[in-house]
Design a protein around this motif. Sequence first.
Motif, PDB file in Angstrom:
ATOM      1  N   MET B   1       0.815  -1.205   0.000  1.00  0.00           N
ATOM      2  CA  MET B   1       0.000   0.000   0.000  1.00  0.00           C
ATOM      3  C   MET B   1       0.852   1.259   0.000  1.00  0.00           C
ATOM      4  SD  MET B   1      -3.016   1.098   2.532  1.00  0.00           S
ATOM      5  CE  MET B   1      -3.901  -0.334   2.071  1.00  0.00           C
ATOM      6  N   ASN B   4       2.022   2.153  -3.454  1.00  0.00           N
ATOM      7  CA  ASN B   4       0.989   2.808  -4.232  1.00  0.00           C
ATOM      8  C   ASN B   4       0.828   4.245  -3.805  1.00  0.00           C
ATOM      9  OD1 ASN B   4       0.312   0.485  -5.601  1.00  0.00           O
ATOM     10  ND2 ASN B   4      -0.990  -0.190  -3.907  1.00  0.00           N
ATOM     11  N   GLU B   5       0.844   4.378  -2.502  1.00  0.00           N
ATOM     12  CA  GLU B   5       0.656   5.705  -1.945  1.00  0.00           C
ATOM     13  C   GLU B   5       1.732   6.646  -2.464  1.00  0.00           C
ATOM     14  OE1 GLU B   5       0.495   7.523   2.528  1.00  0.00           O
ATOM     15  OE2 GLU B   5       0.732   5.405   2.198  1.00  0.00           O
ATOM     16  N   ALA B   7       3.462   6.275  -5.052  1.00  0.00           N
ATOM     17  CA  ALA B   7       3.346   6.456  -6.487  1.00  0.00           C
ATOM     18  C   ALA B   7       2.361   7.581  -6.784  1.00  0.00           C
ATOM     19  CB  ALA B   7       2.870   5.167  -7.153  1.00  0.00           C
ATOM     20  N   VAL B   8       1.279   7.564  -6.040  1.00  0.00           N
ATOM     21  CA  VAL B   8       0.280   8.596  -6.265  1.00  0.00           C
ATOM     22  C   VAL B   8       0.836   9.968  -5.941  1.00  0.00           C
ATOM     23  CG1 VAL B   8      -1.929   9.497  -5.506  1.00  0.00           C
ATOM     24  CG2 VAL B   8      -1.599   7.049  -5.717  1.00  0.00           C
ATOM     25  N   LEU B   9       1.539  10.026  -4.874  1.00  0.00           N
ATOM     26  CA  LEU B   9       1.948  11.330  -4.385  1.00  0.00           C
ATOM     27  C   LEU B   9       3.299  11.752  -4.904  1.00  0.00           C
ATOM     28  CD1 LEU B   9       0.581  10.345  -1.026  1.00  0.00           C
ATOM     29  CD2 LEU B   9      -0.207  12.314  -2.287  1.00  0.00           C
TER      30      LEU B   9
END
Lengths: 309, 302, 314
Positions: B1, B4-5, B7-9
């Motif tokens: 997680m 992903n986090e 990656a988003v930010l």
Amino acid sequence: MIDIDNLELSITDPESGTVKPVLKGISLSIQRGEAVGLVGESGSGKSMTLRCILGIEPRNSTVSGDIVFDGENLRALPAERMRRLRADKIALISQNPHAALNPVLPIETYLLEGMADAHRRNAQATRARAADMLEQVGIRSVDRVLKAFPHQLSGGMLQRVVIAGAISGKPGLLLADEPTTALDVTTQAEVAAILDEKRRDLGMSMIFVTHDLDLAAAVSDRLAVMRHGEIVEIGTPEQIRDSPQHPYTRMLMSIRPTLSGTPAGGTAYDGGSTAVGIPTGGGTAVARVSAAGNSASSVAAETQIGSTL
Amino acid sequence: MTSNESAVLGTQPAATPQRLPAAAGRLTSLRRRLGWVGIACAGIVAVVVLAALAGQFLVPYDPTVGSVTQRHLGYSAEHLLGTDQAGRDIFSRLLAGARTSLIGPLIVVITTAVAGSALALAAVWFGGKTDAFIGRVLDVLFAFPSLLLAILGVAIFGPGIVTASIALAVAYVPYSARVIRSVALRERNLPYVKAAELQGINGLTITLRHVLPNVWTQILTGSTINFGYAIVDLAALSFLGLGIQPPAADWGLMISNGQESLQQGFPEQSLYAGLCIVVTVAAMAYIGERLGGRAAAGRSKQ
Amino acid sequence: MRFLARRLSALVGVLLASSMIVFGALYLAPGSPEQFLVQGRTVSPEVLAAIRSQYSLDDPLPIRYWKWLSGLFTSDLGRSLLTQQDVGALIASRIPTTLSLAAFAAVLIIAFGVGLGILAGTRGGFAERIVIFASNLGIAVPTFFAALVLMSVLSVGLGWFPVFGAGDGVVDRIWHLTLPALALSLPAIAVVARITRTAIVDESESEHVLIAVARGLPKRIILWRHTVRNSLLPVSTAVGMQIAGLIAGAFVVEYAFTLDGIGALLVNSVQRKDFAVVQAIALIMVVAFGVVNLLVDLLYAIIDPRVRLEKGRS
Ligand SMILES: Nc1ncnc2c1ncn2[C@@H]1O[C@H](COP(=O)(O)OP(=O)(O)O)[C@@H](O)[C@H]1O
Ligand SMILES: [Mg+2]
């Protein structure tokens, strides 16, 4: 076919406001069915030239000059007309197929959405055509490839898919931007050979960008040498090889890994090297390579699919 | 997680600040890094800090004493922002409240920074089993929503600003430890650190001399951002009656105290206290983000 | 499937460790456990004996933990230290309110957070600037302050919504829960809108989108199939984390609007020092938090073929 006249491109850095000239007056004419190899060190503006033709230069770019394609000036075309041209007449094959395909959509979607006639003909016919295209580029387990996602295929396999998509609409002009650079050595020659063969079969024009002089020579009728955003020399592969005019070209010739006394008739494909050899007799070497490549590639394709699915 | 986090930010390590010799140079560089809005935000923060330091000497009235006859007064020259349900001067309470509203978060941020970096550096330096063990412990802390962990702490040690702050810090530690660990890990793998290790320099020395200074920016920007979250979370605890206790002046407590008046049509007390929190937090968040603390900003508050 | 098994066992491990924390918390408290549990209240010897047996205080520590834990599995959460009510029943009566509030807020987060993020990411210009500004503000506004402002303006000022209570019947309940759900979801909407926008902008700069343009695909397909759709993959994780976070945010809002959910019950129990109820609710929240987070990971694994097919292979 296409006439590029005094193309200039500069990019403004949004932070500092400095303007960087990238292309400094590129002029290049390509005949119908002709292939031109664009060579030059990395950063010399080869990719940017292709992007200008397609009208997809980076943001903050200023472009001037004309690009006339089949009588239309691409730099002054309405957006929708330009989109139709990209869809039907000009196809791009880029360096890294894994980055070029949407990672979360299957190959089938990639091919079908790219076929301009998808919405006109019925879905089944389009799908059959996509399968046929894959077979034409030497892929045997077509159904499995169609269902696969990009990450399940090797670079070489994926680049075949891209080639299949690019030629499916029989475009007049192929823009190949280092199509083999990102592939592993053994598949480079196969992919180059397939591309070369299909282009000749369909009589398409091509701009083939590479920094590999020998490869360019093998697949092109003429070579253009680029440096610092300019074309410093242009001529047939023989001219370039036998009497390079520009010092930079001479330098390029001297640092090539192979080809210091190429025998007339060309070197055949040598598995360990990317060099295909300069054919003096008109593409015989390439034909040989592509014949060998085709059978080898199918085998490679099967193994690849078998191991990833 | 987390991957992903990030990656988003677009999680990035903070840029190391350039050293400029002159103070003037430092000022221009600060302006360039903050922008004019950032300077304005810094001004707001400065005012709040000043109020926290000197507010108690500047208040026109005793913030904790009111008079029944003076309840719910409107704006006037005597009471700039009116009075609350107990007849206390709202302006004085806001001014005095700056202190408690900043002391709590300060405790949170310091505790978090110290514990978070200690865990992260220990994990990075010893690696292997220690790293894995610390990772497991953090995983367990991650399993608690942060405000819940704080409430549990208060349930055990009783309400109050210090317990609430430390409990909250425990909840923040896993987030900051994880970010610092990733930066420190990169640092540790740099050739010069390896070289120092090969020369037989002791691990603690290397960590303190070489690794810590380089994750310092990260710790600092992370703390700036945590400070904003801590203001909000502590105010929430005060609001729930689990933080600082009445009659102290505190913004979160004022919002809570004002709730009844608000339902009777006197929203002033809650409103002003809330605005103080929002403006302070927004200003700090902006500064933190401009200083390159995007990595730590990834975490959302409850 | 191995992925699922691995995640499940990790979750069980973490939950067990968390349960030890919740259980052991009692012994961290200053003074003896009895003193802490009774908190200076005067209790009859019978009640004291009941408390001693509820916490098995005469047994050694591991056995106490084991009895407590196995009690949980038979949904025996003990009795309230104050009212002697059955904690399980007490909580069960409060759960519907919290669940409806969280579900309502989750819908708002998905609709407005993702919706506004897509708007900002695809339109650009004014819409984008408004959304960025609002989301920066939204992140800085504490939930309880949003609650009070909404209450002050829409309930007290304009009288459009009730000030407190959860309402009976579906329509009445939605009407009662609108403001609380709005207050609860506001910060999350702000965060999600911002993440969505960033993800879309990043995705639109990715090479495969550039290539899609170069292939002359219709604008609509490039925008929705290649840009928005792809960017929503990571966004789904962010949305899930925000929804998991509602569990903790809920008690502030429930308290502000005096709703009878488990969050408000937790706060009241802490205030009244009813530790049995606090323990039970803390545990339920940790489990819910972990399960929602697990579901989010699974969902991601299902919708992203890169993850899905990797897992399928192993
Ligand atoms: N998106 C961009 N923004 C700014 N400058 C760029 C960008 N892309 C390429 N350039 C610059 O343009 C020049 C030409 O790049 P390119 O055409 O990619 O070279 P190549 O010949 O290797 O394909 C390089 O100097 C590069 O730095
Ligand atoms: Mg290039």
